[in-house]
Design an enzyme around this catalytic site. Structure first.
Site, PDB file in Angstrom:
ATOM      1  N   ASP A  11      51.245  36.034  30.444  1.00  0.00           N
ATOM      2  CA  ASP A  11      50.274  36.926  29.826  1.00  0.00           C
ATOM      3  C   ASP A  11      49.542  37.735  30.894  1.00  0.00           C
ATOM      4  O   ASP A  11      48.978  37.160  31.843  1.00  0.00           O
ATOM      5  CB  ASP A  11      49.235  36.132  29.027  1.00  0.00           C
ATOM      6  CG  ASP A  11      49.734  35.730  27.656  1.00  0.00           C
ATOM      7  OD1 ASP A  11      50.842  36.150  27.279  1.00  0.00           O
ATOM      8  OD2 ASP A  11      49.014  34.985  26.964  1.00  0.00           O
ATOM      9  N   LYS A  38      53.666  32.195  22.097  1.00  0.00           N
ATOM     10  CA  LYS A  38      53.150  31.372  21.008  1.00  0.00           C
ATOM     11  C   LYS A  38      53.628  29.930  21.086  1.00  0.00           C
ATOM     12  O   LYS A  38      52.863  29.003  20.811  1.00  0.00           O
ATOM     13  CB  LYS A  38      53.525  31.987  19.657  1.00  0.00           C
ATOM     14  CG  LYS A  38      52.983  33.402  19.468  1.00  0.00           C
ATOM     15  CD  LYS A  38      53.075  33.888  18.049  1.00  0.00           C
ATOM     16  CE  LYS A  38      52.019  33.240  17.177  1.00  0.00           C
ATOM     17  NZ  LYS A  38      50.656  33.587  17.568  1.00  0.00           N
ATOM     18  N   GLY A 210      37.376  31.901   7.859  1.00  0.00           N
ATOM     19  CA  GLY A 210      37.948  30.570   7.730  1.00  0.00           C
ATOM     20  C   GLY A 210      39.428  30.591   7.393  1.00  0.00           C
ATOM     21  O   GLY A 210      40.179  31.428   7.898  1.00  0.00           O
ATOM     22  N   ASP A 237      47.138  30.445  17.465  1.00  0.00           N
ATOM     23  CA  ASP A 237      47.924  29.395  18.114  1.00  0.00           C
ATOM     24  C   ASP A 237      47.133  28.102  18.215  1.00  0.00           C
ATOM     25  O   ASP A 237      47.662  27.009  18.000  1.00  0.00           O
ATOM     26  CB  ASP A 237      48.365  29.846  19.509  1.00  0.00           C
ATOM     27  CG  ASP A 237      49.338  31.010  19.468  1.00  0.00           C
ATOM     28  OD1 ASP A 237      50.029  31.165  18.445  1.00  0.00           O
ATOM     29  OD2 ASP A 237      49.398  31.763  20.452  1.00  0.00           O
ATOM     30  N   SER A 267      37.590  28.234  20.542  1.00  0.00           N
ATOM     31  CA  SER A 267      38.479  28.823  21.553  1.00  0.00           C
ATOM     32  C   SER A 267      38.215  30.303  21.766  1.00  0.00           C
ATOM     33  O   SER A 267      38.521  30.835  22.830  1.00  0.00           O
ATOM     34  CB  SER A 267      39.949  28.605  21.162  1.00  0.00           C
ATOM     35  OG  SER A 267      40.338  29.478  20.109  1.00  0.00           O
ATOM     36  N   GLY A 272      41.231  33.930  27.172  1.00  0.00           N
ATOM     37  CA  GLY A 272      42.529  33.280  27.304  1.00  0.00           C
ATOM     38  C   GLY A 272      43.037  32.746  25.984  1.00  0.00           C
ATOM     39  O   GLY A 272      42.287  32.595  25.020  1.00  0.00           O
TER      40      GLY A 272
END
Length: 288
Positions: A11, A38, A210, A237, A267, A272
């Site tokens: 990436d 992924k 959600g 992911d 996350s 990232g």
């Protein structure tokens, strides 16, 4: 055992204040190089949450491929079935802005060379997690032959053989993928269409709203954690990785989705595509 069949990309993340208009040049606020794809994202994120994970993927015979295998070993993945191809390792170019939005351009590289034969002898475990960044025939074989619960994250939602869905237990599209698969934004109507093939459930991830669970018996919106997102790359992911981990632990589908929403939201507060370690989110999960 969680078995992940999927892609690996290097990436290249490019941070900008605002996306450029057509023909416009803007300066970046930073460039980051990280592990992605992924399949890799989901496998590593599941391992970080305590899952026992086997990754089936392909990398090139270049320095990026070597780094990927070392990275997975450090993240405690089973890499015995990772294949090294005579090609460049896949790469992705991710531009994200100050609002946390992003767009992505992918060069498939070695991912396009993962074959059905590469799956022989390794499709055993409790949960299969796969996506559509590797060849569709490879995904179909994995779904057909895996003996446990089979989760398909249909990303990107370019599906030429719709019969593939007949082998899926749980389908996890986001809103864009859901519309591409069904031709509608009506969640209940689209889920009805998908459940003509998908065996157990469709879970539509809705970002900050959600996730919406649809089965033949029930429909329910599961809210997520309110956060100040700075990078939504890889949030899906992380959601799928978390779902696999908590389904393997024996949690109900609804409970697993609630926890996955929390971990996925958390996350997005960091740059990232990889998910947090269990120690980082354990208190949030306990409060749920």
């Amino acid at each position: 055992m969680i078995v992940v069949v999927g892609s690996y990309n290097v990436d290249f993340l490019i941070k900008v204040r605002d996306f450029p208009s057509e023909g416009e040049t803007v300066f970046s606020d930073g460039v980051y190089i990280d592990h992605g794809g992924k399949g890799s994202n989901q496998a590593v994120s599941a391992s970080r949450l305590g899952g026992n994970v086997r990754l089936i993927s392909a990398v090139g015979n270049d320095e990026f491929g070597k780094r990927a295998i070392k990275f997975w070993e450090d993240e405690r993945l089973d890499v015995a079935y990772v294949k090294i191809k005579n090609a460049l390792t896949g790469s992705a170019y991710i531009v994200f802005d100050r609002r946390g939005r992003n767009f992505i351009v992918v060069n498939r590289g070695a991912n396009a060379l993962l074959s059905e034969d590469d799956l022989d002898g390794c499709l055993n475990g409790d949960i299969l997690l796969t996506q559509l960044e590797v060849n569709e025939n490879v995904v179909k074989k994995a779904l057909k032959e895996f003996p446990g619960v089979k989760v398909l994250n249909p990303a990107p939602a370019v599906l030429n053989d719709n019969s593939l869905l007949e082998y899926v237990d749980i389908l996890t599209p986001n809103e864009i993928e859901f519309k591409e698969l069904t031709g509608t934004q009506d969640l209940n109507y689209g889920i009805d269409l998908l459940l003509k093939k998908v065996k157990r459930a469709v879970i539509v991830t809705l970002g900050e709203r959600g996730a919406y669970i649809g089965t033949r018996e029930r429909r329910i919106l599961i809210p997520t954690l309110a956060v100040d997102a700075i990078d939504t790359t890889g949030a899906g992911d992380v959601f799928n990785a978390s779902l696999a981990v908590y389904l393997e632990k024996g949690y109900s589908l609804e409970r697993a989705v609630r926890i996955s929403n929390i971990i996925s939201a958390y996350s997005t507060t960091r740059i990232g595509a990889l998910g947090p370690r269990l120690s980082e989110v354990s208190e949030l999960i306990e409060k749920e």
